[in-house]
Design a protein around this motif. Structure first.
Motif, PDB file in Angstrom:
ATOM      1  N   MET A  83     -10.813   2.559   2.758  1.00 28.84           N
ATOM      2  CA  MET A  83      -9.674   1.907   3.420  1.00 28.84           C
ATOM      3  C   MET A  83      -8.867   2.928   4.231  1.00 28.84           C
ATOM      4  O   MET A  83      -8.510   2.683   5.380  1.00 28.84           O
ATOM      5  N   HIS A  84      -8.609   4.092   3.625  1.00 28.07           N
ATOM      6  CA  HIS A  84      -7.860   5.126   4.335  1.00 28.07           C
ATOM      7  C   HIS A  84      -8.640   5.624   5.561  1.00 28.07           C
ATOM      8  O   HIS A  84      -8.049   5.869   6.620  1.00 28.07           O
ATOM      9  N   LEU A  85      -9.939   5.759   5.415  1.00 24.41           N
ATOM     10  CA  LEU A  85     -10.761   6.208   6.544  1.00 24.41           C
ATOM     11  C   LEU A  85     -10.711   5.209   7.693  1.00 24.41           C
ATOM     12  O   LEU A  85     -10.694   5.595   8.867  1.00 24.41           O
ATOM     13  N   GLN A  86     -10.690   3.933   7.368  1.00 29.62           N
ATOM     14  CA  GLN A  86     -10.583   2.908   8.411  1.00 29.62           C
ATOM     15  C   GLN A  86      -9.263   3.035   9.161  1.00 29.62           C
ATOM     16  O   GLN A  86      -9.216   2.904  10.391  1.00 29.62           O
ATOM     17  N   HIS A  87      -8.178   3.298   8.416  1.00 33.61           N
ATOM     18  CA  HIS A  87      -6.871   3.488   9.054  1.00 33.61           C
ATOM     19  C   HIS A  87      -6.890   4.736   9.955  1.00 33.61           C
ATOM     20  O   HIS A  87      -6.346   4.723  11.069  1.00 33.61           O
ATOM     21  N   ILE A  88      -7.509   5.801   9.454  1.00 35.72           N
ATOM     22  CA  ILE A  88      -7.591   7.037  10.232  1.00 35.72           C
ATOM     23  C   ILE A  88      -8.374   6.816  11.517  1.00 35.72           C
ATOM     24  O   ILE A  88      -7.965   7.258  12.597  1.00 35.72           O
TER      25      ILE A  88
END
Length: 245
Positions: free
Chosen positions: A211-216
């Motif tokens: 999820m964090h990687l998608q935001h990044i």
């Protein structure tokens, strides 16, 4: 072609060409084989030394990778090599191949107009992303990302680990407005860690890391992990945003 002639490496004088100048036969041929698998239709001319550079005259040279060979950036030998390249291919970007991650050397190289600094410690996917970055007109200096995030010069006094961690996070946030957790993930991503390894090191679930990687990726307008690292390095170095396909 190589100093040891291998006609199969020639794809035609009009094909886009990369020159690799590396004294180590193993390193040189390994780089060529890797690039041949990534850039179909390109021509790769591998040379032992600068003395053979005239063999590439007339080719459509897009990039030259020169082995630093343990030399300092200020060494007369390196400057002679760079002058010889500039005399023959004045518009072609030059990158350095090095067995060191020294940020001071990388910074000196950047000031000299070198467009990329590739050390042997780089993960292959990051090195390939950096190569594409340079070919697109950008610069690739991952060593300087560490220097930027440390927020210090060569002459700064040593700091403890807590201070370094705080400075790292602050500078990452300044670069791309990441959250603290995204900053932690970016630091691991730059080291080539997989999602599973990142989750373990940061005590997160795999779903949370994803999820964090998608935001990044959304913030950096990147399509994958490789582009994330390349674009972050690029921002730190002040380069362009485009990566060639």
């Amino acid at each position: 072609m190589s100093d040891i002639a291998r006609p199969k490496r020639r794809m035609g004088r009009n094909a886009p060409t990369v020159i690799i100048i590396e004294h180590s036969t193993l390193a040189r041929t390994t780089v060529v084989k890797l690039l041949q698998g990534e850039f179909a239709g390109w021509n790769f001319i591998d040379l032992i030394s600068i003395e053979s550079l005239d063999r590439a005259l007339g080719a459509e040279v897009r990039l030259i990778a020169l082995d630093l060979a343990g030399r300092g950036v200020e060494s007369a030998s390196l400057r002679d090599d760079l002058a010889a390249i500039a005399a023959r291919f004045p518009e072609v970007p030059i990158t350095l191949l090095s067995d060191t991650d020294d940020a001071i050397i990388a910074r000196q190289a950047l000031k000299m107009g070198i467009r990329g600094f590739f050390s042997t410690s780089l993960p292959v996917d990051i090195a390939l992303a950096g190569l594409r970055l340079v070919l697109a007109g950008g610069t690739f200096f991952p060593q300087l990302l560490g220097a930027v995030t440390a927020g210090s010069s060569e002459h700064s006094p040593p700091r403890n680990e807590a201070e370094k961690s705080l400075d790292d996070r602050t500078q990452y946030l300044a670069i791309a407005d990441f959250t603290p957790r995204e900053t932690d993930i970016l630091a691991e991503l730059q080291c080539g860690c997989s999602n599973k390894v990142i989750a373990g090191k940061l005590n997160l679930s795999g779903h949370t890391v994803k999820m964090h990687l998608q935001h990044i990726m959304r913030k950096l307008q990147a399509q994958n992990r490789t582009e994330v690292v390349a674009r972050l390095v690029q921002r730190a170095a002040g380069g362009h945003d485009a990566l060639p396909s």
